[in-house]
Design a protein around this motif. Sequence first.
Motif, PDB file in Angstrom:
ATOM      1  N   ASP A   1       4.085  60.629  48.789  1.00 60.49           N
ATOM      2  CA  ASP A   1       5.300  60.460  48.003  1.00 60.49           C
ATOM      3  C   ASP A   1       5.774  61.774  47.399  1.00 60.49           C
ATOM      4  O   ASP A   1       5.932  62.739  48.123  1.00 60.49           O
ATOM      5  CB  ASP A   1       5.108  59.339  46.987  1.00 60.49           C
ATOM      6  N   ALA A   2       6.024  61.849  46.102  1.00 60.47           N
ATOM      7  CA  ALA A   2       6.624  63.045  45.499  1.00 60.47           C
ATOM      8  C   ALA A   2       5.791  64.296  45.757  1.00 60.47           C
ATOM      9  O   ALA A   2       6.335  65.373  45.988  1.00 60.47           O
ATOM     10  CB  ALA A   2       6.817  62.850  43.999  1.00 60.47           C
ATOM     11  N   GLU A   3       4.462  64.164  45.748  1.00 60.76           N
ATOM     12  CA  GLU A   3       3.612  65.325  45.998  1.00 60.76           C
ATOM     13  C   GLU A   3       3.793  65.849  47.420  1.00 60.76           C
ATOM     14  O   GLU A   3       3.652  67.035  47.683  1.00 60.76           O
ATOM     15  CB  GLU A   3       2.137  64.991  45.752  1.00 60.76           C
ATOM     16  N   ALA A   4       4.090  64.953  48.341  1.00 63.60           N
ATOM     17  CA  ALA A   4       4.297  65.359  49.729  1.00 63.60           C
ATOM     18  C   ALA A   4       5.633  66.058  49.928  1.00 63.60           C
ATOM     19  O   ALA A   4       5.835  66.737  50.929  1.00 63.60           O
ATOM     20  CB  ALA A   4       4.205  64.147  50.652  1.00 63.60           C
ATOM     21  N   LEU A   5       6.545  65.912  48.983  1.00 67.36           N
ATOM     22  CA  LEU A   5       7.861  66.544  49.094  1.00 67.36           C
ATOM     23  C   LEU A   5       7.940  67.883  48.378  1.00 67.36           C
ATOM     24  O   LEU A   5       8.910  68.598  48.506  1.00 67.36           O
ATOM     25  CB  LEU A   5       8.940  65.607  48.525  1.00 67.36           C
ATOM     26  N   THR A   6       6.926  68.217  47.625  1.00 68.45           N
ATOM     27  CA  THR A   6       6.918  69.476  46.882  1.00 68.45           C
ATOM     28  C   THR A   6       6.874  70.647  47.852  1.00 68.45           C
ATOM     29  O   THR A   6       6.094  70.620  48.807  1.00 68.45           O
ATOM     30  CB  THR A   6       5.684  69.544  45.948  1.00 68.45           C
ATOM     31  N   PRO A   7       7.668  71.697  47.615  1.00 69.05           N
ATOM     32  CA  PRO A   7       7.626  72.859  48.512  1.00 69.05           C
ATOM     33  C   PRO A   7       6.229  73.446  48.573  1.00 69.05           C
ATOM     34  O   PRO A   7       5.516  73.481  47.574  1.00 69.05           O
ATOM     35  CB  PRO A   7       8.603  73.843  47.872  1.00 69.05           C
ATOM     36  N   VAL A   8       5.844  73.894  49.746  1.00 72.88           N
ATOM     37  CA  VAL A   8       4.535  74.497  49.953  1.00 72.88           C
ATOM     38  C   VAL A   8       4.693  75.996  50.072  1.00 72.88           C
ATOM     39  O   VAL A   8       5.493  76.485  50.863  1.00 72.88           O
ATOM     40  CB  VAL A   8       3.874  73.944  51.237  1.00 72.88           C
ATOM     41  N   GLU A   9       3.944  76.749  49.275  1.00 69.64           N
ATOM     42  CA  GLU A   9       3.927  78.203  49.373  1.00 69.64           C
ATOM     43  C   GLU A   9       2.670  78.588  50.140  1.00 69.64           C
ATOM     44  O   GLU A   9       1.571  78.231  49.731  1.00 69.64           O
ATOM     45  CB  GLU A   9       3.920  78.843  47.978  1.00 69.64           C
ATOM     46  N   ARG A  10       2.824  79.282  51.245  1.00 74.94           N
ATOM     47  CA  ARG A  10       1.674  79.688  52.031  1.00 74.94           C
ATOM     48  C   ARG A  10       1.044  80.929  51.428  1.00 74.94           C
ATOM     49  O   ARG A  10       1.741  81.822  50.975  1.00 74.94           O
ATOM     50  CB  ARG A  10       2.080  80.001  53.468  1.00 74.94           C
ATOM     51  N   ALA A  11      -0.262  80.960  51.465  1.00 72.75           N
ATOM     52  CA  ALA A  11      -0.985  82.155  51.023  1.00 72.75           C
ATOM     53  C   ALA A  11      -0.786  83.245  52.083  1.00 72.75           C
ATOM     54  O   ALA A  11      -0.706  82.954  53.275  1.00 72.75           O
ATOM     55  CB  ALA A  11      -2.460  81.842  50.855  1.00 72.75           C
ATOM     56  N   PRO A  12      -0.694  84.514  51.645  1.00 74.46           N
ATOM     57  CA  PRO A  12      -0.536  85.602  52.615  1.00 74.46           C
ATOM     58  C   PRO A  12      -1.696  85.618  53.605  1.00 74.46           C
ATOM     59  O   PRO A  12      -2.837  85.393  53.225  1.00 74.46           O
ATOM     60  CB  PRO A  12      -0.525  86.869  51.759  1.00 74.46           C
ATOM     61  N   ALA A  13      -1.405  85.868  54.852  1.00 76.64           N
ATOM     62  CA  ALA A  13      -2.450  85.870  55.900  1.00 76.64           C
ATOM     63  C   ALA A  13      -3.246  87.152  55.888  1.00 76.64           C
ATOM     64  O   ALA A  13      -2.887  88.163  55.427  1.00 76.64           O
ATOM     65  CB  ALA A  13      -1.803  85.677  57.253  1.00 76.64           C
TER      66      ALA A  13
END
Length: 120
Positions: free
Chosen positions: A108-120
């Motif tokens: 639900d709402a947690e699944a819609l939160t933008p995801v910030e990827r950690a630098p590779a």
Amino acid sequence: MKLIIAIVRPERLQAVKEALFSAGIRGITLTHAAGHGGQGGVRDTYRGSPYVVEFRKKVRIEIAVTDAYVQPALDAVVRAAKTGDVGDGKIFVQTLERVIRIRTGEEDAEALTPVERAPA
């Protein structure tokens, strides 16, 4: 939670994307589409020969948002996609019953939160 489906002119896509990003909305899905509204086919001429363009190219944008982002998303799309001419498009808003992020299992709402990827 809502699913917003916007059908817009392809040439307005970049402006719509920028407006959505400015409103804090990052998750969008695009599909290239073709269609027409009540005006039906449009007559045109190519190399002196008349023809009818029955379906116009469009872009379908799908955006899943929490209730707090519905109006900002609608405002952003309308502001960026509007030219004032016939064929600017439509926006549909549907209720989402459930959302699951496959990678993490968040719902639900947690699944819609933008995801910030950690630098590779």
